[in-house]
Design a protein around this motif. Sequence first.
Motif, PDB file in Angstrom:
ATOM      1  N   SER A  92     -15.108 166.660   1.084  1.00 51.63           N
ATOM      2  CA  SER A  92     -15.147 165.457   0.244  1.00 51.63           C
ATOM      3  C   SER A  92     -13.987 164.518   0.557  1.00 51.63           C
ATOM      4  CB  SER A  92     -15.122 165.855  -1.233  1.00 51.63           C
ATOM      5  OG  SER A  92     -13.942 166.579  -1.487  1.00 51.63           O
ATOM      6  N   PHE A  93     -13.173 164.907   1.549  1.00 54.79           N
ATOM      7  CA  PHE A  93     -11.996 164.090   1.876  1.00 54.79           C
ATOM      8  C   PHE A  93     -12.351 162.950   2.825  1.00 54.79           C
ATOM      9  CE2 PHE A  93      -8.104 166.954   1.060  1.00 54.79           C
ATOM     10  CZ  PHE A  93      -8.683 167.460  -0.075  1.00 54.79           C
ATOM     11  N   SER A  94     -11.500 161.954   2.737  1.00 54.55           N
ATOM     12  CA  SER A  94     -11.536 160.915   3.770  1.00 54.55           C
ATOM     13  C   SER A  94     -10.528 161.353   4.842  1.00 54.55           C
ATOM     14  CB  SER A  94     -11.103 159.586   3.154  1.00 54.55           C
ATOM     15  OG  SER A  94     -10.657 158.719   4.161  1.00 54.55           O
ATOM     16  N   CYS A  95     -10.793 161.027   6.101  1.00 54.54           N
ATOM     17  CA  CYS A  95      -9.873 161.441   7.173  1.00 54.54           C
ATOM     18  C   CYS A  95      -8.454 160.943   6.871  1.00 54.54           C
ATOM     19  CB  CYS A  95     -10.320 160.862   8.515  1.00 54.54           C
ATOM     20  SG  CYS A  95     -11.978 161.373   9.005  1.00 54.54           S
ATOM     21  N   THR A  96      -8.392 159.729   6.287  1.00 54.66           N
ATOM     22  CA  THR A  96      -7.064 159.154   6.059  1.00 54.66           C
ATOM     23  C   THR A  96      -6.393 159.660   4.779  1.00 54.66           C
ATOM     24  OG1 THR A  96      -8.204 157.248   5.124  1.00 54.66           O
ATOM     25  CG2 THR A  96      -7.448 157.068   7.412  1.00 54.66           C
ATOM     26  N   ASP A  97      -7.055 160.605   4.094  1.00 57.67           N
ATOM     27  CA  ASP A  97      -6.367 161.282   2.977  1.00 57.67           C
ATOM     28  C   ASP A  97      -5.217 162.113   3.543  1.00 57.67           C
ATOM     29  OD1 ASP A  97      -7.935 160.266   1.018  1.00 57.67           O
ATOM     30  OD2 ASP A  97      -9.289 161.989   0.892  1.00 57.67           O
ATOM     31  N   CYS A  98      -5.432 162.675   4.709  1.00 57.48           N
ATOM     32  CA  CYS A  98      -4.423 163.547   5.306  1.00 57.48           C
ATOM     33  C   CYS A  98      -3.751 162.884   6.516  1.00 57.48           C
ATOM     34  CB  CYS A  98      -5.047 164.867   5.753  1.00 57.48           C
ATOM     35  SG  CYS A  98      -5.895 165.734   4.424  1.00 57.48           S
ATOM     36  N   HIS A  99      -4.514 162.069   7.254  1.00 59.11           N
ATOM     37  CA  HIS A  99      -3.955 161.419   8.434  1.00 59.11           C
ATOM     38  C   HIS A  99      -3.546 159.990   8.080  1.00 59.11           C
ATOM     39  CE1 HIS A  99      -5.185 164.692  11.050  1.00 59.11           C
ATOM     40  NE2 HIS A  99      -6.380 164.680  10.452  1.00 59.11           N
ATOM     41  N   SER A 100      -2.633 159.475   8.845  1.00 59.76           N
ATOM     42  CA  SER A 100      -2.138 158.124   8.598  1.00 59.76           C
ATOM     43  C   SER A 100      -3.278 157.091   8.681  1.00 59.76           C
ATOM     44  CB  SER A 100      -1.070 157.778   9.645  1.00 59.76           C
ATOM     45  OG  SER A 100      -0.799 156.400   9.629  1.00 59.76           O
ATOM     46  N   SER A 101      -3.205 156.114   7.802  1.00 61.09           N
ATOM     47  CA  SER A 101      -4.228 155.057   7.826  1.00 61.09           C
ATOM     48  C   SER A 101      -4.083 154.201   9.084  1.00 61.09           C
ATOM     49  CB  SER A 101      -4.153 154.208   6.559  1.00 61.09           C
ATOM     50  OG  SER A 101      -2.850 153.679   6.443  1.00 61.09           O
ATOM     51  N   ASP A 102      -2.934 154.341   9.759  1.00 65.10           N
ATOM     52  CA  ASP A 102      -2.737 153.601  11.010  1.00 65.10           C
ATOM     53  C   ASP A 102      -3.706 154.068  12.099  1.00 65.10           C
ATOM     54  OD1 ASP A 102      -0.756 152.206   9.792  1.00 65.10           O
ATOM     55  OD2 ASP A 102       0.899 153.350  10.680  1.00 65.10           O
ATOM     56  N   TYR A 103      -4.328 155.239  11.871  1.00 64.68           N
ATOM     57  CA  TYR A 103      -5.272 155.756  12.863  1.00 64.68           C
ATOM     58  C   TYR A 103      -6.514 154.879  12.987  1.00 64.68           C
ATOM     59  CZ  TYR A 103      -3.196 160.179  14.345  1.00 64.68           C
ATOM     60  OH  TYR A 103      -2.411 161.114  14.929  1.00 64.68           O
ATOM     61  N   VAL A 104      -6.722 154.001  12.004  1.00 66.62           N
ATOM     62  CA  VAL A 104      -7.908 153.138  12.110  1.00 66.62           C
ATOM     63  C   VAL A 104      -7.750 152.155  13.270  1.00 66.62           C
ATOM     64  CG1 VAL A 104      -8.540 153.351   9.684  1.00 66.62           C
ATOM     65  CG2 VAL A 104      -7.072 151.453  10.407  1.00 66.62           C
ATOM     66  N   VAL A 105      -6.492 151.978  13.721  1.00 62.79           N
ATOM     67  CA  VAL A 105      -6.239 151.084  14.853  1.00 62.79           C
ATOM     68  C   VAL A 105      -6.572 151.818  16.148  1.00 62.79           C
ATOM     69  CG1 VAL A 105      -4.463 149.783  16.106  1.00 62.79           C
ATOM     70  CG2 VAL A 105      -4.393 149.920  13.599  1.00 62.79           C
ATOM     71  N   PHE A 106      -7.276 151.147  17.062  1.00 63.72           N
ATOM     72  CA  PHE A 106      -7.574 151.741  18.350  1.00 63.72           C
ATOM     73  C   PHE A 106      -7.157 150.788  19.460  1.00 63.72           C
ATOM     74  CE2 PHE A 106     -10.029 152.722  22.078  1.00 63.72           C
ATOM     75  CZ  PHE A 106      -9.906 154.094  22.156  1.00 63.72           C
ATOM     76  N   PRO A 107      -6.484 151.226  20.487  1.00 68.03           N
ATOM     77  CA  PRO A 107      -5.997 152.590  20.713  1.00 68.03           C
ATOM     78  C   PRO A 107      -4.973 152.984  19.648  1.00 68.03           C
ATOM     79  CG  PRO A 107      -5.772 151.237  22.711  1.00 68.03           C
ATOM     80  CD  PRO A 107      -6.118 150.312  21.596  1.00 68.03           C
ATOM     81  N   HIS A 108      -4.962 154.289  19.294  1.00 71.26           N
ATOM     82  CA  HIS A 108      -4.052 154.757  18.245  1.00 71.26           C
ATOM     83  C   HIS A 108      -2.592 154.579  18.710  1.00 71.26           C
ATOM     84  CE1 HIS A 108      -7.603 156.350  16.495  1.00 71.26           C
ATOM     85  NE2 HIS A 108      -7.700 157.439  17.279  1.00 71.26           N
ATOM     86  N   PRO A 109      -1.746 154.117  17.808  1.00 76.35           N
ATOM     87  CA  PRO A 109      -0.316 154.018  18.168  1.00 76.35           C
ATOM     88  C   PRO A 109       0.222 155.398  18.571  1.00 76.35           C
ATOM     89  CG  PRO A 109      -0.763 152.896  16.087  1.00 76.35           C
ATOM     90  CD  PRO A 109      -2.013 153.636  16.449  1.00 76.35           C
TER      91      PRO A 109
END
Lengths: 333, 214
Positions: A92-109
């Motif tokens: 029921s989690f969103s990926c960004t619950d645990c990972h940084s919301s910065d991951y939505v940027v591609f290429p990932h920093p």
Amino acid sequence: MKMLFAGVLVAAAFGFYTEARALSGRADSDPGTADTLAFVSPFMEDNERCFKCHGQGKYEYENELLGTTVKALMCPDRIIRREDFYISNHRSFSCTDCHSSDYVVFPHPGELRMELKFNCLDCHGGDETYSIFSFEMIEEDYMESVHYKLEDEGFSCWKCHDPHTYRISMRDSKNLKETILYDNNICLYCHSDYTRFQILSDREEVNFLKTHDWLPNQASHFRSVRCIECHTQISDSILVSHLVLPKDRAVKLCNECHSKNSLLMASLYKFQSMEQRRGGFLNGIIMNESYVIGANRNAYLGTLSLAIFGVVILAIVIHVIFRIKTKANLKKG
Amino acid sequence: MYLYPLGIRLWHALNAILIIILIITGISMQYTDKGNLVFIIDFAAAVKWHNITAIILVISYIFFLILNIVSGNAKYYRINRNNLFSDLGKQFRYYVSGMFKGEKHPFPVSMESKFNPLQKLTYVLIMYAGLPLIIISGFGMMFPEITIVKLFGVSGFILTDILHITMAFLVTVFLVIHIYTCTLGTKPTSLFRGMITGYHEPEEESPEEVSPEK
């Protein structure tokens, strides 16, 4: 005589067939199938941004500089399959619950690779909601285990419990054989893959089939019990012991399990062991899935056999007494 | 009279030793937690020796079957079905009362008839029903992957084991009765001596005795 022999053969053959039929029903009983159909994540759309690349082995992206579409293979350790994630406990989690919301940027920093990952206790520790799982006790167990010594090498909860795919198995078990397979695969993920094993240890490769070659009916044991039955110290307080013992302290005495006081009742069958006897069998709950010689004696058959044996011995004793009397009478003439 | 040829005696002695080892190791596996009893041996050792002894028993059993056919020994096991129940009754009555009244054996041992009707029936049941069932179920225990997984909702392995231990128990009971009835010869040791030397020590026959078999 011929009829008798034929009858014996028919009766004997009656008990033996191959196991193909029973194995054929496995796929239908996979609890994951139903869950995947029933569960729709509120974050499905958000998560799809990640799964688009990480959800399978191949991904593609637009290289805007070159104006080309690049197709590439995803690193296996970065693949999270949707069908596994959405039946996991964290589905029921969103990926960004645990990972940084910065991951939505591609290429990932690049610096995101260095992000600090959460540990089980970061979320589950000290929370009444999860008190039945006794996470704090699990941590205490873990800190005494041989695995804890490898923390500096990178060992963590995630090595066994991948948060993307982990699902509670023992408490939800409808099919214990599947649970055993699931739990053993957690161990074998590293212990049967030397490349993965080497990340954490400098030890030479161990062929676990060879190190367990003393075990009679090895395949049957591997199917019927979990590795942790013998390789952990049983805890009275938590359902699944996390105190993994050094190999020289592993259970190696057969009658630890093959006895009336089978340790399986305190480990593998602990959750279901409310039922102490089933149909007169000692430790009867074990017999839902397995049969352990020495641990599953039938109390009724035991009593009946003792009674029959007693009657036979009594009859012999009476016969002997009559023989002695007869002999004495003959002597008297 | 020379009643027990060398081959039969050797097979009998080997069979006796194997059965005793199998009983001890089998009980040890079944009652492994009662390790304080003298006859209970370590589980791992019990499994190993039970398996080894069982394989030798199978070979010995095949030898017995061949020997019986080749030597003609099988004829001694042939049951007279016409008078089966009355013959069994006669023999049973002799054991429970006749022998105490000084009556002669209703089926005296001869070169033509080694066994009385009760012996024939029990030997046939043990050798041609009991042992095959034990051997087949034993294979099922030794190779669990060949046993049926479930039969009428019950684990095939459980059924196999129950069949195995039930037959093993009956063989054990047979062994106890067999040993005891072997003390019923002319002297308590006569029949044991006969199985070592091959010579049967006949009962003293009164001239008026007529064998019911004749």
